[in-house]
Each structure stands twice: as structure tokens, then as C-alpha cells.
Design a protein around this motif. Structure first.
Motif, mmCIF file in Angstrom:
data_model
loop_
_atom_site.group_PDB
_atom_site.id
_atom_site.type_symbol
_atom_site.label_atom_id
_atom_site.label_comp_id
_atom_site.label_asym_id
_atom_site.label_seq_id
_atom_site.Cartn_x
_atom_site.Cartn_y
_atom_site.Cartn_z
ATOM 1 N N ASP A 56 18.648 -5.549 15.356
ATOM 2 C CA ASP A 56 17.059 -5.712 16.070
ATOM 3 C C ASP A 56 16.723 -6.496 15.308
ATOM 4 N N PRO A 57 16.780 -7.550 14.142
ATOM 5 C CA PRO A 57 15.481 -8.427 13.848
ATOM 6 C C PRO A 57 14.977 -8.135 14.121
ATOM 7 N N PHE A 58 14.230 -8.859 15.334
ATOM 8 C CA PHE A 58 12.925 -9.025 15.740
ATOM 9 C C PHE A 58 11.968 -7.799 16.349
ATOM 10 N N ASN A 59 12.867 -6.857 16.718
ATOM 11 C CA ASN A 59 12.724 -5.431 17.601
ATOM 12 C C ASN A 59 12.506 -5.188 18.876
ATOM 13 N N TRP A 60 13.217 -6.375 19.494
ATOM 14 C CA TRP A 60 13.073 -6.927 21.134
ATOM 15 C C TRP A 60 13.507 -5.705 21.872
ATOM 16 N N PHE A 61 14.463 -4.570 21.400
ATOM 17 C CA PHE A 61 14.575 -2.964 22.023
ATOM 18 C C PHE A 61 13.847 -1.863 21.774
ATOM 19 N N ASP A 62 13.410 -2.207 21.822
ATOM 20 C CA ASP A 62 11.850 -0.874 21.155
ATOM 21 C C ASP A 62 12.649 0.229 22.769
ATOM 22 N N GLU A 63 12.381 -0.191 24.193
ATOM 23 C CA GLU A 63 12.713 1.627 24.919
ATOM 24 C C GLU A 63 13.760 1.646 24.064
ATOM 25 N N GLU A 64 13.529 3.025 24.773
ATOM 26 C CA GLU A 64 14.834 3.781 24.159
ATOM 27 C C GLU A 64 16.157 3.686 25.459
ATOM 28 N N LYS A 65 15.097 3.708 26.998
ATOM 29 C CA LYS A 65 16.628 3.111 27.722
ATOM 30 C C LYS A 65 17.093 1.902 27.186
ATOM 31 N N ASP A 66 16.697 1.068 26.963
ATOM 32 C CA ASP A 66 17.685 -0.055 26.141
ATOM 33 C C ASP A 66 18.752 0.340 25.246
ATOM 34 N N LYS A 67 18.397 0.881 24.444
ATOM 35 C CA LYS A 67 19.070 1.813 23.036
ATOM 36 C C LYS A 67 20.141 2.656 23.581
ATOM 37 N N VAL A 68 19.500 3.208 24.329
ATOM 38 C CA VAL A 68 20.994 3.751 24.978
ATOM 39 C C VAL A 68 22.229 2.973 25.028
ATOM 40 N N ARG A 69 21.673 2.191 26.557
ATOM 41 C CA ARG A 69 22.480 1.975 27.025
ATOM 42 C C ARG A 69 23.170 0.363 25.775
ATOM 43 N N GLY A 70 22.873 0.133 24.637
ATOM 44 C CA GLY A 70 23.491 -1.415 24.178
ATOM 45 C C GLY A 70 23.569 -0.345 23.923
ATOM 46 N N ARG A 71 23.667 1.063 22.518
ATOM 47 C CA ARG A 71 25.447 2.042 22.292
ATOM 48 C C ARG A 71 26.649 1.789 23.033
ATOM 49 N N GLN A 72 25.943 2.650 23.690
ATOM 50 C CA GLN A 72 27.109 2.428 25.150
ATOM 51 C C GLN A 72 27.466 1.333 25.405
ATOM 52 N N CYS A 73 27.183 0.143 25.777
ATOM 53 C CA CYS A 73 28.002 -1.516 25.394
ATOM 54 C C CYS A 73 28.845 -1.533 24.582
ATOM 55 N N GLU A 74 28.051 -1.333 23.187
ATOM 56 C CA GLU A 74 28.894 -1.555 21.485
ATOM 57 C C GLU A 74 30.176 -1.175 21.664
ATOM 58 N N ILE A 75 29.521 0.121 21.818
ATOM 59 C CA ILE A 75 31.600 0.902 21.873
ATOM 60 C C ILE A 75 32.576 0.928 22.591
ATOM 61 N N ASN A 76 31.526 0.586 24.572
ATOM 62 C CA ASN A 76 33.119 -0.282 24.791
ATOM 63 C C ASN A 76 33.731 -1.800 24.633
ATOM 64 N N ASN A 77 32.470 -2.647 23.939
ATOM 65 C CA ASN A 77 33.133 -3.461 23.662
ATOM 66 C C ASN A 77 33.552 -3.429 22.446
ATOM 67 N N GLY A 78 33.660 -2.594 21.425
ATOM 68 C CA GLY A 78 34.370 -2.893 20.326
ATOM 69 C C GLY A 78 35.411 -1.735 21.024
ATOM 70 N N ARG A 79 35.652 -0.903 21.929
ATOM 71 C CA ARG A 79 36.992 -0.177 22.437
ATOM 72 C C ARG A 79 37.959 -2.159 22.627
ATOM 73 N N LEU A 80 37.115 -2.941 23.606
ATOM 74 C CA LEU A 80 37.799 -4.303 24.245
ATOM 75 C C LEU A 80 38.104 -4.588 23.295
ATOM 76 N N ALA A 81 37.309 -5.418 22.121
ATOM 77 C CA ALA A 81 37.910 -5.832 20.689
ATOM 78 C C ALA A 81 39.178 -5.504 20.300
ATOM 79 N N MET A 82 39.189 -4.310 20.253
ATOM 80 C CA MET A 82 40.433 -3.850 19.960
ATOM 81 C C MET A 82 41.547 -3.921 19.655
ATOM 82 N N LEU A 83 41.621 -3.879 21.600
ATOM 83 C CA LEU A 83 42.472 -4.188 22.578
ATOM 84 C C LEU A 83 43.682 -5.411 22.917
ATOM 85 N N GLY A 84 41.948 -5.667 22.381
ATOM 86 C CA GLY A 84 41.946 -7.484 22.428
ATOM 87 C C GLY A 84 43.428 -7.984 21.063
#
Length: 123
Positions: A56-84
Motif C-alpha cells: 500500500d505505497p500511497f496509503n489508500w486502504f486505511d479502513e480496517e474493513k478494506d484490509k480484511v477484505r483485501g487479505r481474503q481476496c489476496e488469499i483467494n487470488n493466490g489459490r487461484l493463481a496456483m491452480l492456473g
């Protein structure tokens, strides 16, 4: 293609990945013992050449709900990338093994599990 990258380039890629992984592994508590998976502490100002944070180089995601959702998206995208990646590796090694991309990936004659097979010349 991986085989066309010189040995120095391959070592740079693995070194950078290793540095990021080791930086994430030193956290307390570890992600396997109750820590947050996908969380890297801020690296800004730990060294003089680091002006920005890693994810987060420009501090765009300061809200905690965005961080939680972002982490979950990151985990799911990582899993999908491994399958791909495994699907592409499978199709390249055994043509027709993944019907959805059959014929789109050229056959690979090398061994994808031996990354330094052709040019490991350090010894």
C-alpha cells in the motif's frame, strides 16, 4: 520462457522471492500460530532507499474493513493463481490434459520441476 533467462536473472528472481518470504516469516506471531496470513509489516523507512510500503505505497486502504477484505481476496487470488500455474504446467507437459486450454499452450520438452537444468554452471 524460463529456459531463455540467464542464470544471473534466475538467481535474482529467487533472491528477491527469498527476501520477501524471509521478511514475512520473522513476524511474531507467525501466521500458522494465530498471525494474519498475507500480512507484511510496513517496510517504509526501515532502510533509506525504501520510500514506500510494499503493498500500500500511497496509503489508500486505511479502513480496517478494506484490509480484511483485501487479505481474503489476496488469499483467494493466490489459490487461484496456483491452480492456473499447475494447469498450464500440466498442459505444457502432457498435451490435452487440461481440456479447457487444450491446444493453446505449446508442448514443453524440458522438465518444469528442475529450474536450473540447462545452465546451472556454478560448480
Amino acid at each position: 520462457q524460463w529456459d531463455a533467462i540467464p542464470l544471473a536473472g534466475k538467481l535474482q528472481i529467487f533472491t528477491l522471492i527469498g527476501m520477501l518470504e524471509s521478511y514475512g516469516e520473522i513476524l511474531d506471531p507467525h501466521y500458522t500460530q494465530g498471525g494474519l496470513p498475507g500480512y507484511y509489516p510496513p517496510i517504509k523507512a526501515n532502510r533509506p532507499e525504501l520510500w514506500f510500503n510494499l503493498y500500500d505505497p500511497f496509503n489508500w486502504f486505511d479502513e480496517e474493513k478494506d484490509k480484511v477484505r483485501g487479505r481474503q481476496c489476496e488469499i483467494n487470488n493466490g489459490r487461484l493463481a496456483m491452480l492456473g500455474i499447475f494447469g498450464i504446467l500440466s498442459e505444457a507437459k502432457v498435451p490435452g490434459s487440461v481440456p479447457l486450454i487444450s491446444g493453446l499452450i505449446p508442448e514443453y520438452s524440458g522438465n518444469p520441476m528442475i529450474p536450473f537444468e540447462t545452465d546451472f554452471t556454478l560448480f
